[in-house]
Design a protein around this motif. Structure first.
Motif, short mmCIF file in Angstrom:
data_model
loop_
_atom_site.label_atom_id
_atom_site.label_comp_id
_atom_site.label_asym_id
_atom_site.label_seq_id
_atom_site.Cartn_x
_atom_site.Cartn_y
_atom_site.Cartn_z
N ARG A 35 0.82 -1.21 0.00
CA ARG A 35 0.00 0.00 0.00
C ARG A 35 0.85 1.26 0.00
O ARG A 35 0.39 2.33 -0.33
N VAL A 45 0.83 6.83 -0.23
CA VAL A 45 -0.05 5.73 0.15
C VAL A 45 -0.98 5.49 -1.04
O VAL A 45 -1.50 6.43 -1.63
N ALA A 66 -13.65 -2.66 5.49
CA ALA A 66 -13.24 -2.20 6.82
C ALA A 66 -12.81 -0.73 6.80
O ALA A 66 -12.69 -0.14 5.72
N GLY A 68 -10.64 2.34 6.47
CA GLY A 68 -9.42 2.54 5.68
C GLY A 68 -9.38 1.73 4.39
O GLY A 68 -8.36 1.71 3.70
N LYS A 71 -13.28 3.26 0.70
CA LYS A 71 -14.64 3.58 0.27
C LYS A 71 -14.82 5.09 0.03
O LYS A 71 -15.31 5.50 -1.02
N THR A 73 -12.53 7.29 -0.38
CA THR A 73 -11.64 7.74 -1.46
C THR A 73 -12.30 7.47 -2.81
O THR A 73 -12.27 8.33 -3.70
N TYR A 82 -10.91 14.10 -5.90
CA TYR A 82 -9.54 13.63 -6.14
C TYR A 82 -9.41 13.26 -7.61
O TYR A 82 -10.34 12.73 -8.21
N1 LIG Z 1 -5.60 12.77 2.13
C1 LIG Z 1 -5.02 11.61 2.43
N2 LIG Z 1 -3.67 11.52 2.60
C2 LIG Z 1 -3.07 10.34 2.87
N3 LIG Z 1 -3.74 9.18 2.98
C3 LIG Z 1 -5.07 9.21 2.82
C4 LIG Z 1 -5.78 10.41 2.53
N4 LIG Z 1 -7.10 10.11 2.40
C5 LIG Z 1 -7.20 8.78 2.61
N5 LIG Z 1 -5.99 8.25 2.85
C6 LIG Z 1 -5.70 6.83 3.10
O1 LIG Z 1 -6.40 6.08 2.14
C7 LIG Z 1 -6.92 4.90 2.75
C8 LIG Z 1 -8.39 4.80 2.44
O2 LIG Z 1 -9.12 5.74 3.22
P1 LIG Z 1 -10.70 5.94 3.09
O3 LIG Z 1 -11.04 7.12 3.91
O4 LIG Z 1 -11.06 5.94 1.67
O5 LIG Z 1 -11.24 4.61 3.77
P2 LIG Z 1 -12.74 4.19 4.11
O6 LIG Z 1 -12.94 2.83 3.52
O7 LIG Z 1 -13.69 5.25 3.70
O8 LIG Z 1 -12.68 4.06 5.67
P3 LIG Z 1 -13.80 4.33 6.84
O9 LIG Z 1 -14.70 3.15 6.84
O10 LIG Z 1 -12.93 4.37 8.05
O11 LIG Z 1 -14.46 5.64 6.55
C9 LIG Z 1 -6.57 4.96 4.22
O12 LIG Z 1 -5.44 4.14 4.44
C10 LIG Z 1 -6.22 6.39 4.47
O13 LIG Z 1 -5.22 6.48 5.44
#
Ligand SMILES: Nc1ncnc2c1ncn2[C@@H]1O[C@H](COP(=O)(O)OP(=O)(O)OP(=O)(O)O)[C@@H](O)[C@H]1O
Length: 249
Positions: A35, A45, A66, A68, A71, A73, A82
């Protein structure tokens, strides 16, 4: 017809804070997965990698996985917040996101002025905003506050206003985070009804949720994400079963 297609979609985020070499080595060494990587001198990342899907009119897609997993993103890339750093994302139709709804509102302007501003930012023509203003104002129940600058509003009042405006526009592609926190108990029921109508009008809906019940109820397709990678795309039941098996061994 609305259509969305992702091919080998990649989203990398730079982590500028990791400037020293020893910190970088520690992080990259400690996190033994694919990752994290580097882009020149900068550690990145991979928030999403190898994402492939295609959806059309009528599809309601649940995003599961889960904390991180990626989703939010994915919703943000679909919303244009983005930019993909690799692969391709093709969207035919107008995308509207109910994420960070307060963005694009101006603190110094009144509620009514913000209706106009945000309505136009969301693609409405001046005449359209005009014809919806009364209905938006009534829905918010903000009364005379709408004549005051929104810096005088509570956070709940802002959300009411932003939600009312966002759910008025036409959306081909609707992007939702399950937890949108639209205010106090009395308002939630009203907001849910409005949201359901908004969803029904949209051609394609993506919704990120931790609730299997919500996904089963609302979606006909699902994407299971894990560690930024797509583990499964297809039917809701299969996706939820695969995710649940991964959790319970
Ligand atoms: N602006 C950023 N800078 C660095 N890393 C980021 C950024 N935004 C997200 N990430 C990383 O990208 C990954 C995905 O994050 P994301 O918020 O999309 O997860 P998620 O599935 O929505 O989680 P959750 O269920 O906790 O909301 C994570 O490891 C997070 O640390």
């Amino acid at each position: 017809m609305a259509h969305v297609k992702a091919s080998n979609l990649l989203v990398e985020m730079p982590i500028y804070e990791l400037s020293s070499r020893s910190m970088k080595l520690r992080v990259l060494g400690a996190l033994k997965n694919n990752r994290f990587g580097t882009d020149g001198d900068v550690t990145v990342v991979r928030a999403l990698q190898n994402i492939n899907f295609e959806f059309r009119d009528g599809d309601r897609i649940g995003l599961i996985g889960a904390n991180g997993a990626g989703k939010s993103t994915l919703l943000r890339v679909l919303a244009g917040i983005y930019e993909p750093t690799g692969g391709e994302l093709q969207i035919d139709g107008k995308a509207v996101a109910l994420l960070e709804m307060g963005l694009g509102m101006d603190d110094t302007l009144t509620g009514y002025q913000n209706i106009k501003l945000r309505g136009m930012l969301l693609g409405m023509k001046p005449g359209e905003v005009e014809s919806h203003t009364q209905e938006i104002a009534e829905f918010t129940e903000l009364g005379d506050y709408l004549h005051l600058p929104i810096r005088t509003y509570s956070s709940g009042m802002r959300i009411r206003l932003a939600f009312a405006i966002s759910t008025t526009v036409h959306a081909d592609l609707l992007l939702l985070d399950e937890v949108i926190g639209v205010g106090d108990a009395a308002f939630i029921e009203k907001a849910n009804t409005r949201l359901r109508n908004f969803q029904n009008r949209a051609k394609i809906v993506f919704i990120a949720s931790h609730s299997g019940a919500v996904i089963s109820d609302m979606c006909n397709k699902a994407i299971w994400l894990d560690g930024g990678s797509q583990m499964f795309v297809g039917g809701v039941r299969e996706a939820l079963n695969a995710y649940s098996e991964s959790l319970h061994g």
